[in-house]
Scaffold this active site. Sequence first.
Site, short mmCIF file in Angstrom:
data_model
loop_
_atom_site.label_atom_id
_atom_site.label_comp_id
_atom_site.label_asym_id
_atom_site.label_seq_id
_atom_site.Cartn_x
_atom_site.Cartn_y
_atom_site.Cartn_z
N ASP A 80 79.22 26.12 -7.87
CA ASP A 80 80.68 26.02 -7.86
C ASP A 80 81.28 26.55 -9.16
O ASP A 80 82.39 27.06 -9.18
CB ASP A 80 81.10 24.56 -7.64
CG ASP A 80 80.81 24.15 -6.20
OD1 ASP A 80 79.64 23.84 -5.91
OD2 ASP A 80 81.73 24.19 -5.37
N GLN A 118 76.01 18.44 4.21
CA GLN A 118 76.36 19.85 4.44
C GLN A 118 75.13 20.67 4.83
O GLN A 118 75.25 21.66 5.53
CB GLN A 118 76.98 20.48 3.18
CG GLN A 118 78.36 19.97 2.81
CD GLN A 118 78.30 18.87 1.78
OE1 GLN A 118 77.29 18.16 1.67
NE2 GLN A 118 79.37 18.69 1.04
N ASN A 142 76.87 22.58 -9.55
CA ASN A 142 76.76 22.74 -8.10
C ASN A 142 76.67 21.34 -7.48
O ASN A 142 76.63 20.32 -8.16
CB ASN A 142 75.53 23.59 -7.74
CG ASN A 142 75.58 24.08 -6.30
OD1 ASN A 142 76.61 24.54 -5.81
ND2 ASN A 142 74.47 23.97 -5.58
N LYS A 143 76.62 21.31 -6.17
CA LYS A 143 76.54 20.08 -5.38
C LYS A 143 75.53 19.09 -5.97
O LYS A 143 74.44 19.48 -6.39
CB LYS A 143 76.12 20.49 -3.96
CG LYS A 143 75.96 19.38 -2.97
CD LYS A 143 77.14 18.47 -2.84
CE LYS A 143 78.45 19.20 -2.62
NZ LYS A 143 79.61 18.30 -2.81
#
Lengths: 301, 301
Positions: B209, B168, B219-220
């Site tokens: 998130d 991403q 998070n990621k």
Amino acid sequence: MRSPLSLPVRLQGHTISVLDETKLPLEETYIEVKTLDDALQALGQMKTRAFGQVLLFFYTCVLAGEIDEVAASFKKTRPTFDFFTLADALKGTAKGTATLKEAAISIIEGLDKKRTVRAQRLAEILPQEARILTICNVNGELIYLYEALQGQGKTAIFFVSETRPYLQGTRLTLWELRRARIPARVLCDNQAAVVMQKGLINCVVTGSDRSTDKGDIINKIGTYAMARLAHYFTIPFYVLTQFPQALDIEKIAIEERPVHEVFMWLEGKGPWPEALYPSFDITLAEYISGWIDISGEVRCA
Amino acid sequence: MRSPLSLPVRLQGHTISVLDETKLPLEETYIEVKTLDDALQALGQMKTRAFGQVLLFFYTCVLAGEIDEVAASFKKTRPTFDFFTLADALKGTAKGTATLKEAAISIIEGLDKKRTVRAQRLAEILPQEARILTICNVNGELIYLYEALQGQGKTAIFFVSETRPYLQGTRLTLWELRRARIPARVLCDNQAAVVMQKGLINCVVTGSDRSTDKGDIINKIGTYAMARLAHYFTIPFYVLTQFPQALDIEKIAIEERPVHEVFMWLEGKGPWPEALYPSFDITLAEYISGWIDISGEVRCA
């Protein structure tokens, strides 16, 4: 069992046969190297690296019938690796042999034996149920390590960090471990901290492209982050070394590789922008728990 | 300037138009979502994520004419994200509007404004010459941030961690920054430690998130390693949050994504072996320097 990556470069007559690591794991193909230029091209394109480039260096000297020019050219192509020490070793050995070829073969056979001994030494200090995180590829030595662990009644599973951007972890290490039916799972490099936090691993094992007498090392980019995280989680971090030298690690040039390699997954559909791509990083001795040298010497922090 | 990723999902009549993030950066294409099933498929295949999945959720509720079933289905598809809080917000707002659609649009427009304010707040606490390391993608908010920094007479360059396995960082963040002519360089995730060690960056900015009232975040995958390394190097680590909740972060399910995504660069030429692939990781408050909430509140450690 021996991995094709244990001796990925061979001399056959006047041709050097080089396992093309960039085609793995999809194809096991070999390219032919007949001249110094061929060798430099294979080296620059990372058709072979690590122990493979040691072998390629020795055999190219045999083909070229000389050592110094080959060493200088190899060094220019991959500046972080110490081809001059290999050159000195070849010159030294050649004094006692009839041909350069005999000298090269003698050194290579010796190194291969020493690598199995080194794996044995490492196995002795690993946990009874070793869950080993690794990065990049140490040319078949993890297979020697697995066999040594089994011989000592220990069990092992490998967690292989994929090693961006070239993916040597997935392409080479995962491939050779699976081929040898050794338990292994791949993970993305950015999962190392989570794998440690969850207790999935209990030791880290990496190779090193360079090392000093103080215990500082240079290895594939990502090794440093792994070492610092392992230090955080008090997980032992072991390094396979060769020829530790009395020098300042900060003074060794870190090779910058071509940026397009970072975007290889786009298959040349660039143009692509600037990226950072140091090929290696430095890990100081303070973050390392143990060094297992090619001489068979083991030193723990 | 606005990134196509700022509002990557739009409602046009009875069709939701979704920017297909998996096709970026090579193609900017939009897929049509007409039913809940379409929406779940787009969500599961990560055609959209992060703020895009918020928008997709609201608009799918509008299409479906109901909220609870949509929320339960979305949650099942992407279990780490908190669709139930979004559902409650939509229900609350809908009490004061004639239609669900009006409620959804009112919330979304509000969120978009709040995101520009959040970027403004963050800009206020970043260094005068900000060299910002980031991971994954925060849907156009780095562009708001860059403009806010410029408005405050500050300069900025972004170092974008590529964010394996889905990339991403490269696909989305690098793409949107370059499109807006904002200075940016990509790096592989395993370079974060070196970038910090060399002083190339002086702050880290990530999204989240999920977050809790204690300041813990999800998070990621890769965020946790970045946070711990930043903590090591005493580099400030700032997180964009929304809806912090009074709960135990460890109790939130971490989504495991399909393993084949780790091998996407092999283009389905498997079969492929076991890999680890937790999609997110947890970073505890102690490793975070500041939280900038969607409410506009800023809290520093």
